[in-house]
Write a protein that holds these residues in place. Sequence first.
Motif, PDB file in Angstrom:
ATOM      1  N   ASP A 252       0.983  -0.962  -0.035  1.00 41.25           N
ATOM      2  CA  ASP A 252       0.251   0.045   0.208  1.00 41.25           C
ATOM      3  C   ASP A 252       1.185   1.279   0.120  1.00 41.25           C
ATOM      4  O   ASP A 252       2.285   0.894   0.045  1.00 41.25           O
ATOM      5  N   ALA A 253       0.297   2.169  -0.102  1.00 39.52           N
ATOM      6  CA  ALA A 253       0.808   4.000   0.006  1.00 39.52           C
ATOM      7  C   ALA A 253       1.593   4.094   1.276  1.00 39.52           C
ATOM      8  O   ALA A 253       2.973   4.621   1.315  1.00 39.52           O
ATOM      9  N   PHE A 254       1.851   3.062   2.398  1.00 38.68           N
ATOM     10  CA  PHE A 254       2.273   3.496   3.223  1.00 38.68           C
ATOM     11  C   PHE A 254       3.390   2.255   3.698  1.00 38.68           C
ATOM     12  O   PHE A 254       5.519   2.704   2.994  1.00 38.68           O
ATOM     13  N   ALA A 255       3.573   0.906   2.885  1.00 36.28           N
ATOM     14  CA  ALA A 255       4.424  -0.215   2.828  1.00 36.28           C
ATOM     15  C   ALA A 255       3.839  -1.180   2.576  1.00 36.28           C
ATOM     16  O   ALA A 255       3.466  -1.635   2.661  1.00 36.28           O
ATOM     17  N   ARG A 256       5.373  -2.304   2.392  1.00 36.82           N
ATOM     18  CA  ARG A 256       4.880  -3.234   1.571  1.00 36.82           C
ATOM     19  C   ARG A 256       5.191  -4.701   3.087  1.00 36.82           C
ATOM     20  O   ARG A 256       5.546  -4.351   3.957  1.00 36.82           O
ATOM     21  N   SER A 257       3.934  -5.279   3.579  1.00 40.42           N
ATOM     22  CA  SER A 257       3.616  -5.828   4.528  1.00 40.42           C
ATOM     23  C   SER A 257       3.624  -7.513   4.196  1.00 40.42           C
ATOM     24  O   SER A 257       3.146  -7.628   3.335  1.00 40.42           O
ATOM     25  N   ASP A 258       4.249  -8.827   5.254  1.00 42.97           N
ATOM     26  CA  ASP A 258       4.721  -9.553   4.714  1.00 42.97           C
ATOM     27  C   ASP A 258       4.068 -10.484   6.238  1.00 42.97           C
ATOM     28  O   ASP A 258       4.589 -10.762   7.238  1.00 42.97           O
ATOM     29  N   LEU A 259       3.247 -11.423   5.799  1.00 48.94           N
ATOM     30  CA  LEU A 259       3.481 -12.023   7.400  1.00 48.94           C
ATOM     31  C   LEU A 259       4.071 -13.620   6.087  1.00 48.94           C
ATOM     32  O   LEU A 259       3.718 -14.160   6.293  1.00 48.94           O
ATOM     33  N   LEU A 260       4.932 -13.733   8.017  1.00 50.76           N
ATOM     34  CA  LEU A 260       5.444 -15.118   7.124  1.00 50.76           C
ATOM     35  C   LEU A 260       5.454 -15.997   8.934  1.00 50.76           C
ATOM     36  O   LEU A 260       4.893 -15.376   9.605  1.00 50.76           O
ATOM     37  N   ASP A 261       5.844 -17.556   8.247  1.00 48.56           N
ATOM     38  CA  ASP A 261       5.750 -18.181   9.200  1.00 48.56           C
ATOM     39  C   ASP A 261       7.412 -18.573   9.319  1.00 48.56           C
ATOM     40  O   ASP A 261       7.932 -19.095   8.272  1.00 48.56           O
ATOM     41  N   PRO A 262       7.984 -18.417  10.520  1.00 49.11           N
ATOM     42  CA  PRO A 262       9.087 -18.181  11.031  1.00 49.11           C
ATOM     43  C   PRO A 262       9.086 -20.643  10.816  1.00 49.11           C
ATOM     44  O   PRO A 262      10.728 -20.706  10.676  1.00 49.11           O
ATOM     45  N   GLY A 263       8.858 -20.806  10.541  1.00 45.31           N
ATOM     46  CA  GLY A 263       8.636 -23.259  10.563  1.00 45.31           C
ATOM     47  C   GLY A 263       9.513 -23.253  11.659  1.00 45.31           C
ATOM     48  O   GLY A 263       9.381 -25.326  11.119  1.00 45.31           O
ATOM     49  N   ASP A 264       9.496 -22.953  12.616  1.00 41.71           N
ATOM     50  CA  ASP A 264       9.519 -23.368  14.016  1.00 41.71           C
ATOM     51  C   ASP A 264       8.706 -23.577  15.012  1.00 41.71           C
ATOM     52  O   ASP A 264       9.281 -24.387  15.989  1.00 41.71           O
ATOM     53  N   GLY A 265       7.525 -23.550  13.992  1.00 46.07           N
ATOM     54  CA  GLY A 265       5.823 -23.843  14.929  1.00 46.07           C
ATOM     55  C   GLY A 265       6.189 -22.580  16.114  1.00 46.07           C
ATOM     56  O   GLY A 265       5.375 -22.571  16.796  1.00 46.07           O
ATOM     57  N   GLY A 266       6.882 -21.378  15.466  1.00 50.07           N
ATOM     58  CA  GLY A 266       6.428 -20.499  16.601  1.00 50.07           C
ATOM     59  C   GLY A 266       5.453 -19.461  16.132  1.00 50.07           C
ATOM     60  O   GLY A 266       4.687 -20.484  14.854  1.00 50.07           O
ATOM     61  N   ALA A 267       5.493 -18.265  16.349  1.00 48.31           N
ATOM     62  CA  ALA A 267       3.974 -17.728  16.380  1.00 48.31           C
ATOM     63  C   ALA A 267       3.931 -16.626  14.917  1.00 48.31           C
ATOM     64  O   ALA A 267       5.791 -16.464  14.340  1.00 48.31           O
ATOM     65  N   LEU A 268       3.146 -16.560  13.958  1.00 47.05           N
ATOM     66  CA  LEU A 268       3.011 -16.129  12.999  1.00 47.05           C
ATOM     67  C   LEU A 268       3.928 -15.010  13.287  1.00 47.05           C
ATOM     68  O   LEU A 268       3.193 -14.284  14.340  1.00 47.05           O
ATOM     69  N   ARG A 269       4.092 -13.687  12.107  1.00 44.69           N
ATOM     70  CA  ARG A 269       4.647 -11.896  12.807  1.00 44.69           C
ATOM     71  C   ARG A 269       4.488 -11.883  11.126  1.00 44.69           C
ATOM     72  O   ARG A 269       4.511 -12.104  10.295  1.00 44.69           O
ATOM     73  N   ILE A 270       4.374 -10.190  11.375  1.00 42.76           N
ATOM     74  CA  ILE A 270       4.060  -9.966  10.388  1.00 42.76           C
ATOM     75  C   ILE A 270       5.261  -8.378  10.215  1.00 42.76           C
ATOM     76  O   ILE A 270       5.870  -7.908  11.491  1.00 42.76           O
ATOM     77  N   TYR A 271       5.330  -8.642   9.254  1.00 45.18           N
ATOM     78  CA  TYR A 271       7.555  -7.130   8.818  1.00 45.18           C
ATOM     79  C   TYR A 271       6.690  -6.354   7.820  1.00 45.18           C
ATOM     80  O   TYR A 271       6.297  -6.051   6.382  1.00 45.18           O
ATOM     81  N   VAL A 272       7.330  -5.070   8.238  1.00 47.87           N
ATOM     82  CA  VAL A 272       6.712  -3.773   7.892  1.00 47.87           C
ATOM     83  C   VAL A 272       8.142  -3.977   6.612  1.00 47.87           C
ATOM     84  O   VAL A 272       9.291  -3.721   7.627  1.00 47.87           O
ATOM     85  N   ASP A 273       8.565  -3.243   5.361  1.00 45.78           N
ATOM     86  CA  ASP A 273       9.277  -3.249   4.250  1.00 45.78           C
ATOM     87  C   ASP A 273      10.928  -4.359   5.054  1.00 45.78           C
ATOM     88  O   ASP A 273      11.695  -3.621   4.881  1.00 45.78           O
ATOM     89  N   GLY A 274      10.200  -5.216   6.161  1.00 45.24           N
ATOM     90  CA  GLY A 274      11.341  -6.054   5.659  1.00 45.24           C
ATOM     91  C   GLY A 274      11.816  -6.261   7.043  1.00 45.24           C
ATOM     92  O   GLY A 274      12.577  -6.905   7.504  1.00 45.24           O
ATOM     93  N   GLY A 275      11.432  -4.478   7.626  1.00 50.28           N
ATOM     94  CA  GLY A 275      11.893  -5.160   9.413  1.00 50.28           C
ATOM     95  C   GLY A 275      10.291  -5.323  10.410  1.00 50.28           C
ATOM     96  O   GLY A 275       9.992  -5.030  10.148  1.00 50.28           O
TER      97      GLY A 275
END
Length: 666
Positions: free
Chosen positions: A227-250
């Motif tokens: 969107d006009a604010f940033a790129r947002s990525d929903l990521l599964d860490p793959g180790d059974g941990g909680a999902l997390r969202i990265y905004v512009d990679g950080g």
Amino acid sequence: MPLSPRHLLATALLSASAMCLEVALTRLLSLLYFPPYVFLALSLAIFGIGMGAALPALRKQLTHADRLAQYCLAAAASSLLLAILCCASLPLQMPALILAALTLPFLCVGLALSVLFSLHAAHSRLLYMGDLVGAGLGVVLVIPLLNRFGALDVMLVTALGFALAAYYLSARGGRMAVLAGLAVGAVIFGANVNYRFLHIDMTALAAEKPIVSALAAGGEIIETRWDAFARSDLLDPGDGGALRIYVDGGAASIMPEQASLAEHRRDIGFFPFATERPARVFIIGPGAGLDVYFALQGRARSITAVEVNGASVDMTRAMSSRNGAVYDQPNVTVLMDDGRGALRRSKEKYDLIFLSQVVSLAAERGGYALSENVVYTADAFADYLAHLTAGGQLALKLYDEATLTRALATAIEALRRQGKSDAQALEHLLAFLDERAENPVPLLMVGAQPYTRDDSLALGAIAREVGFSPLLLPHVLVQPPLDEVAIGAKTFAETIAAAEADYSPPTDDRPYFFQFERGIPSNLQPLALLIPLGALGLALLCISLWRSSRSLPRSLSPVYVALLGIGFIALEIYAIQQTRLFLGHPTWAVALALFTFLLGGGIGSGLSQVRLRATLSRFPAVPAVLAVVLALAWSALWALLSRELITASLFARLLVALASLLPLAL
């Protein structure tokens, strides 16, 4: 050469496309590298346009009407090339190559506009009007385009815009070739929207961003939103941990999950919710919802969560089956807004105002050193304290010792504005450290009322019991060098002045929370050399004009024009800064300020051509003097307007900002 409507339309298309490309690149470079690259992108865009405009003066054969379409097509081709380079792994490791390629489309635009102005010098003010109006419309269009397609696809849209300008500037015999180029560009754009053959490889980012290491450790991107604010990525860490969202990679934000509840409760961010049990909570930047989960676990009756990145909220809601629908609980109100602006518009008071980390690694934090952050200023802390109940608290989950020290300085400054001494201000502060984390995480708590000895003993005991180390407990634990401040032997300003780093409290006028270097930052020092070089170039140009004309007004005209340009940019930046909190979102502030100044400049140019030409010819200094007077008047008026109308609707606030800035922009 006569000026036709198609020349004005082509000029507007060139400017609109260039502005869309410029804004899209600011979003893209924030993702590929860090936000300070945004300033470099803007500088290189202006540099490219300036270099392109200068080329016809060096090579007269470039000034031919039949070449205009070629220049526009070259801008389209270089925009496409730049998009391809941004998607390739190797060039991402070579930012100099990306930045060099970035100048090419703008150089072509500058060349085309320069030739247009040269061929139609008698109508330059009308062309300038088309130029600025087109750029203003580009600013308005780029926001919905970014929200719909994302930065990479917007670059492809700008290539189509440049090609369309080529169509209007081409001779009849060459229009079929231009139409063929337009068709190819449209096919590339449509194919990429549907099949994504051009995409950013997040594992190849050159910058040290958390998402790179998360993907290298086996993480997988589930969903991506632009969107006009940033790129947002929903990521599964793959180790059974909680999902997390990265905004512009950080700025990784953890999404609460039932399987990770025990881990969540060990987070130091849960401490103020668990110990104080606040009834009314205001959360700034909840991201994927972990802070809202803390408030729900703390049995808060009313939770207001303000998130500037709407994609984070939408992704969290889409995964409600895994996070317990944290954003859809009956006692949770979610606002898509700037946190501080929303708080200013609220008349409520809260038992806890909570701010969690927006940057997750100390190494990454350095990339944000020159980024404005108006939630961590002394003025912001004053706003927070003003919205606390009598026994309320402000809590900040920070990053490391440096940011804790600066937040401490900022809190003391805000309390000093309430008339408290440094020693009295320290009685309002608690600090703890979670040393179990890979990078120890501090927590700062600021009380509306001073903490008593019993408060410090009780909270210190709880902190030790759950594994946190107390760093500051009024009347109980005050470590050097704060012990001298607590007894009044030294002021806090004297204490931090002796430090090697700069820990002085940031303000709204200097909102650089992550900048700890004293003096000119090291990454700006090379750019500082451009100032004397620019002044030298301007002086040489004035000398050259004096030798050729022996006319003082003519020889000093470059200085006049340069000062007008500097003033124009300075007023734009000032307007963006002043309207940001009032409008509630940085994107709205940037778009409105750029649109108003470009539109106003275009209208003013048109008026000077048809209405005020004789007057301005006799008194050329009038616009500059009038601009200074109006700027001072607007600054005084805006302080009153923004305070009185802060609670109005967004549409009303946009109209107020537009109406107040337009006379200045003219």
